[in-house]
Design an enzyme around this catalytic site. Sequence first.
Site, mmCIF file in Angstrom:
data_model
loop_
_atom_site.group_PDB
_atom_site.id
_atom_site.type_symbol
_atom_site.label_atom_id
_atom_site.label_comp_id
_atom_site.label_asym_id
_atom_site.label_seq_id
_atom_site.Cartn_x
_atom_site.Cartn_y
_atom_site.Cartn_z
ATOM 1 C CB THR A 34 40.540 21.426 10.738
ATOM 2 O OG1 THR A 34 41.158 20.896 9.722
ATOM 3 C CG2 THR A 34 40.994 22.953 11.191
ATOM 4 C CB ILE B 18 44.576 19.096 10.047
ATOM 5 C CG1 ILE B 18 46.072 19.696 10.172
ATOM 6 C CG2 ILE B 18 44.210 18.891 11.396
ATOM 7 C CD1 ILE B 18 46.048 20.861 10.929
ATOM 8 C CG ASP B 19 39.946 14.045 8.505
ATOM 9 O OD1 ASP B 19 39.268 14.623 7.808
ATOM 10 O OD2 ASP B 19 39.658 12.862 9.103
ATOM 11 C CG ASP C 92 42.260 16.233 5.353
ATOM 12 O OD1 ASP C 92 42.678 17.259 5.801
ATOM 13 O OD2 ASP C 92 41.001 15.794 5.372
ATOM 14 C CG ASP D 279 36.963 14.573 4.164
ATOM 15 O OD1 ASP D 279 37.882 15.238 4.747
ATOM 16 O OD2 ASP D 279 35.965 14.915 3.695
ATOM 17 C CD GLU E 235 40.496 19.786 3.988
ATOM 18 O OE1 GLU E 235 41.087 19.116 4.815
ATOM 19 O OE2 GLU E 235 39.382 20.418 4.275
HETATM 20 C C1 IPD Z 1 36.171 16.560 8.417
HETATM 21 C C2 IPD Z 1 36.320 15.613 9.158
HETATM 22 C C3 IPD Z 1 34.806 15.167 9.812
HETATM 23 C C4 IPD Z 1 33.800 14.952 9.099
HETATM 24 C C5 IPD Z 1 34.000 16.293 8.049
HETATM 25 C C6 IPD Z 1 35.065 16.380 7.597
HETATM 26 P P1 IPD Z 1 38.457 18.223 8.119
HETATM 27 O O1 IPD Z 1 37.302 16.939 7.794
HETATM 28 O O2 IPD Z 1 36.685 14.461 8.337
HETATM 29 O O3 IPD Z 1 35.033 13.932 10.637
HETATM 30 O O4 IPD Z 1 32.817 14.896 9.610
HETATM 31 O O5 IPD Z 1 32.725 15.953 7.196
HETATM 32 O O6 IPD Z 1 35.119 17.464 6.581
HETATM 33 O O7 IPD Z 1 37.438 19.327 7.356
HETATM 34 O O8 IPD Z 1 38.759 18.386 9.406
HETATM 35 O O9 IPD Z 1 39.419 18.039 7.141
HETATM 36 CA CA CA Z 2 39.043 16.287 6.290
#
Ligand code: IPD
Ligand code: CA
Length: 270
Positions: free
Chosen positions: A91, A88-89, A86, A214, A67
């Site tokens: 963040t 940190i999914d 990813d 993701d 990412e």
């Molecule tokens: C997000 C998370 C979130 C989702 C977003 C993603 P990130 O990833 O998965 O649940 O709704 O579309 O972008 O930005 O925290 O790695």
């Molecule tokens: Ca993510």
Amino acid sequence: MHPLLNIAVRAAREAGKVMMRSWSHLDRVSIEQKGRNDFVTEVDRTAEAAVIQTIHRVYPEHSILAEESGITAGRKGGTEVEWIIDPIDGTTNYIHQFPQFCVSIGIRERGQLEHGVVYNPFSQELYTASRGRGAQLDGRKIRVSNKAKLDGALIATGFPFKSHQDFDAYLPMFAAVVKQTRDVRRAGSAALDLAFVAAGRLDGFFEFGLQVWDIAAGTLLVREAGGIVADYDGGDPLTTGNCVAGAPKVQAMLLKTLKDVSAEPPIKQN
Ligand code: IPD
Ligand code: CA
């Protein structure tokens, strides 16, 4: 455990250590805005570097799609094995000390998803899957729920929080799903939402405009746990970023409910 999965788990635990090291002083962590409502912290970057270092120490020839740092070809430029990371999914959750976040690592070989790891360092729950070998939570086999109806189902979603225009198109879909199910959750980590579907804690999940990192690992988890993950038109969610997942019958009914509202998904990839 397959050697690739073993390294993925090691890398995920390294990222987890990085996340938890900063947990008690998140107010001192530097945060940058990538776009509207889209953040990256120094912890995302350090965790990602730890994951890549762990992989490349053992497999310097493998490619990385991550990412925060994008695509890195392996040392020989080889692309047969690709790690999709990813760091940190969730963040936004992490920044707010809302403990629903994880590291997600998927491995594709010649375009086919082979292994996946999702690890929440706060709960210390580790989800793993290898193609054809099922999915596990902390080493114990998991299965999707046996729900066969939307009535009584618990569904998760992700909001189109980056664009108000997309939100307007999404709202009628959200309303339709709320009306037909027990309830809907928006927990803030697509990778964990999918892991929860795999573990039968949720019966289904839908979100649009996601990125491949993701959902790569989570998609394999759900499939190996006996569930279905597809995009809006039955295609590959990793390509389009549109993801409708669930226990088989729930996934089919969820998709129908969404399509009854709109023939088109509300967002293309972000
Ligand atoms: C997000 C998370 C979130 C989702 C977003 C993603 P990130 O990833 O998965 O649940 O709704 O579309 O972008 O930005 O925290 O790695
Ligand atoms: Ca993510």
